[in-house]
Design a protein around this motif. Sequence first.
Motif, mmCIF file in Angstrom:
data_model
loop_
_atom_site.group_PDB
_atom_site.id
_atom_site.type_symbol
_atom_site.label_atom_id
_atom_site.label_comp_id
_atom_site.label_asym_id
_atom_site.label_seq_id
_atom_site.Cartn_x
_atom_site.Cartn_y
_atom_site.Cartn_z
ATOM 1 N N HIS A 105 0.828 -1.204 0.000
ATOM 2 C CA HIS A 105 0.000 0.000 0.000
ATOM 3 C C HIS A 105 0.865 1.258 0.000
ATOM 4 O O HIS A 105 0.681 2.149 -0.828
ATOM 5 C CB HIS A 105 -0.941 0.022 1.204
ATOM 6 C CG HIS A 105 -1.662 1.325 1.324
ATOM 7 N ND1 HIS A 105 -2.749 1.632 0.535
ATOM 8 C CD2 HIS A 105 -1.426 2.412 2.091
ATOM 9 C CE1 HIS A 105 -3.150 2.857 0.832
ATOM 10 N NE2 HIS A 105 -2.352 3.344 1.778
ATOM 11 N N CYS A 132 0.744 4.530 -2.660
ATOM 12 C CA CYS A 132 -0.212 5.528 -2.182
ATOM 13 C C CYS A 132 0.418 6.919 -2.195
ATOM 14 O O CYS A 132 1.399 7.158 -1.487
ATOM 15 C CB CYS A 132 -0.676 5.175 -0.776
ATOM 16 S SG CYS A 132 -1.760 6.406 -0.042
ATOM 17 N N CYS A 182 -2.372 8.410 5.258
ATOM 18 C CA CYS A 182 -3.781 8.114 5.005
ATOM 19 C C CYS A 182 -4.282 7.107 6.024
ATOM 20 O O CYS A 182 -3.495 6.415 6.666
ATOM 21 C CB CYS A 182 -3.990 7.618 3.576
ATOM 22 S SG CYS A 182 -3.438 5.936 3.263
ATOM 23 N N GLU A 183 -5.573 7.035 6.160
ATOM 24 C CA GLU A 183 -6.167 6.129 7.151
ATOM 25 C C GLU A 183 -5.838 4.676 6.857
ATOM 26 O O GLU A 183 -5.538 3.909 7.771
ATOM 27 C CB GLU A 183 -7.676 6.333 7.198
ATOM 28 C CG GLU A 183 -8.092 7.630 7.836
ATOM 29 C CD GLU A 183 -9.604 7.774 7.935
ATOM 30 O OE1 GLU A 183 -10.286 6.750 8.070
ATOM 31 O OE2 GLU A 183 -10.070 8.916 7.889
ATOM 32 N N LYS A 184 -5.901 4.282 5.587
ATOM 33 C CA LYS A 184 -5.623 2.889 5.251
ATOM 34 C C LYS A 184 -4.173 2.535 5.558
ATOM 35 O O LYS A 184 -3.902 1.478 6.144
ATOM 36 C CB LYS A 184 -5.927 2.606 3.779
ATOM 37 C CG LYS A 184 -5.729 1.148 3.404
ATOM 38 C CD LYS A 184 -6.195 0.844 2.014
ATOM 39 C CE LYS A 184 -6.031 -0.645 1.722
ATOM 40 N NZ LYS A 184 -6.583 -1.027 0.427
#
Length: 60
Positions: free
Chosen positions: A22, A26, A36-38
């Motif tokens: 990720h 990202c 980011c939240e993820k």
Amino acid sequence: MATQQTGTATLVEEAWHAAIKHVSVCPSCLTPGAGCEKGDALLDACTAATGEQRRESPDA
């Protein structure tokens, strides 16, 4: 000689790979000071899995 991973070791490896995959693509995660939240959730999951592994095998 190959060693057999425990369930927790496998979870740590899977969490680490998910976080790295990720974060590597990202735009928010790649921007210093952003995030980011993820990405945060994936890193938290990796940290939690690593902590669990250490509690299970403190001498490893």
